[in-house]
Design a protein around this motif. Structure first.
Motif, PDB file in Angstrom:
ATOM      1  N   ASP A  60      47.551  39.262  46.799  1.00  0.00           N
ATOM      2  CA  ASP A  60      46.917  39.084  45.485  1.00  0.00           C
ATOM      3  C   ASP A  60      45.569  39.798  45.462  1.00  0.00           C
ATOM      4  OD1 ASP A  60      48.962  37.499  44.530  1.00  0.00           O
ATOM      5  OD2 ASP A  60      47.851  35.606  44.724  1.00  0.00           O
ATOM      6  N   ARG A  61      45.273  40.457  44.359  1.00  0.00           N
ATOM      7  CA  ARG A  61      43.943  41.061  44.179  1.00  0.00           C
ATOM      8  C   ARG A  61      43.073  40.068  43.435  1.00  0.00           C
ATOM      9  NH1 ARG A  61      44.207  47.291  44.506  1.00  0.00           N
ATOM     10  NH2 ARG A  61      46.135  47.473  45.680  1.00  0.00           N
ATOM     11  N   VAL A  62      41.841  39.912  43.915  1.00  0.00           N
ATOM     12  CA  VAL A  62      40.954  38.886  43.383  1.00  0.00           C
ATOM     13  C   VAL A  62      39.530  39.410  43.224  1.00  0.00           C
ATOM     14  CG1 VAL A  62      42.287  36.955  44.312  1.00  0.00           C
ATOM     15  CG2 VAL A  62      40.489  37.988  45.702  1.00  0.00           C
ATOM     16  N   ILE A  63      38.772  38.696  42.396  1.00  0.00           N
ATOM     17  CA  ILE A  63      37.343  38.944  42.218  1.00  0.00           C
ATOM     18  C   ILE A  63      36.608  37.680  42.644  1.00  0.00           C
ATOM     19  CG2 ILE A  63      35.492  39.378  40.549  1.00  0.00           C
ATOM     20  CD1 ILE A  63      37.623  40.802  38.817  1.00  0.00           C
ATOM     21  N   PRO A  64      35.742  37.766  43.656  1.00  0.00           N
ATOM     22  CA  PRO A  64      34.946  36.590  44.030  1.00  0.00           C
ATOM     23  C   PRO A  64      33.971  36.243  42.907  1.00  0.00           C
ATOM     24  CG  PRO A  64      34.917  38.252  45.771  1.00  0.00           C
ATOM     25  CD  PRO A  64      35.520  38.887  44.552  1.00  0.00           C
ATOM     26  N   LEU A  65      33.898  34.970  42.548  1.00  0.00           N
ATOM     27  CA  LEU A  65      33.021  34.541  41.462  1.00  0.00           C
ATOM     28  C   LEU A  65      31.676  34.050  41.973  1.00  0.00           C
ATOM     29  CD1 LEU A  65      35.633  32.634  39.284  1.00  0.00           C
ATOM     30  CD2 LEU A  65      34.829  34.988  39.042  1.00  0.00           C
ATOM     31  N   ILE A  66      31.480  34.012  43.269  1.00  0.00           N
ATOM     32  CA  ILE A  66      30.214  33.560  43.838  1.00  0.00           C
ATOM     33  C   ILE A  66      29.726  34.568  44.859  1.00  0.00           C
ATOM     34  CG2 ILE A  66      30.696  31.091  43.564  1.00  0.00           C
ATOM     35  CD1 ILE A  66      31.327  31.048  46.597  1.00  0.00           C
ATOM     36  N   SER A  67      28.438  34.551  45.096  1.00  0.00           N
ATOM     37  CA  SER A  67      27.892  35.389  46.160  1.00  0.00           C
ATOM     38  C   SER A  67      27.208  34.527  47.211  1.00  0.00           C
ATOM     39  CB  SER A  67      26.915  36.405  45.588  1.00  0.00           C
ATOM     40  OG  SER A  67      25.837  35.745  44.962  1.00  0.00           O
ATOM     41  N   GLN A  83      36.931  29.708  43.885  1.00  0.00           N
ATOM     42  CA  GLN A  83      35.899  30.647  43.446  1.00  0.00           C
ATOM     43  C   GLN A  83      36.401  32.082  43.438  1.00  0.00           C
ATOM     44  OE1 GLN A  83      32.772  29.821  42.251  1.00  0.00           O
ATOM     45  NE2 GLN A  83      33.699  27.798  42.262  1.00  0.00           N
ATOM     46  N   LEU A  84      37.716  32.244  43.387  1.00  0.00           N
ATOM     47  CA  LEU A  84      38.340  33.562  43.322  1.00  0.00           C
ATOM     48  C   LEU A  84      39.124  33.677  42.024  1.00  0.00           C
ATOM     49  CD1 LEU A  84      39.599  33.720  47.000  1.00  0.00           C
ATOM     50  CD2 LEU A  84      37.745  35.084  46.014  1.00  0.00           C
ATOM     51  N   TYR A  85      38.910  34.752  41.295  1.00  0.00           N
ATOM     52  CA  TYR A  85      39.619  34.990  40.036  1.00  0.00           C
ATOM     53  C   TYR A  85      40.742  35.974  40.308  1.00  0.00           C
ATOM     54  CZ  TYR A  85      40.549  36.369  35.247  1.00  0.00           C
ATOM     55  OH  TYR A  85      41.163  36.620  34.054  1.00  0.00           O
ATOM     56  N   ARG A  86      41.964  35.582  39.979  1.00  0.00           N
ATOM     57  CA  ARG A  86      43.115  36.444  40.198  1.00  0.00           C
ATOM     58  C   ARG A  86      43.504  37.151  38.932  1.00  0.00           C
ATOM     59  NH1 ARG A  86      48.967  34.295  41.533  1.00  0.00           N
ATOM     60  NH2 ARG A  86      48.628  33.583  39.475  1.00  0.00           N
TER      61      ARG A  86
END
Length: 86
Positions: A60-67, A83-86
């Motif tokens: 799955d490709r994801v965008i982390p929503l937190i740093s 905290q990962l947006y798929r």
């Protein structure tokens, strides 16, 4: 491979932005604590390992929503699944 904690997924970073604020922080021109961690707050990655495949699966490709995990300028990092947006 290192074990992934419950509720987390290991993400291999595919691309991370270089924001001007990151460059300024590294150069010491931005009012932040000493930069000793991993910079970058925007990235896209691919799930390589997950503790439980209920929400995410390998590939799955994801965008982390937190740093809070230390930034996104890295090769691989563990993030909380929620905290990962798929």
């Amino acid at each position: 491979p290192k074990h992934v904690a419950a509720g987390h997924a290991r993400i291999r970073m595919l691309a991370a932005a270089i924001h001007p604020a990151d460059r300024l922080a590294i150069a010491g021109h931005y009012p932040v604590r000493q930069v000793d961690g991993i910079c970058g707050n925007e990235a896209v990655g691919m799930v390589t390992q997950v503790a439980s495949e209920q929400l995410l699966r390998g590939g799955d490709r994801v965008i982390p929503l937190i740093s809070d995990a230390g930034g996104c300028w890295c090769t691989e990092q563990d993030f909380p699944v929620d905290q990962l947006y798929r």
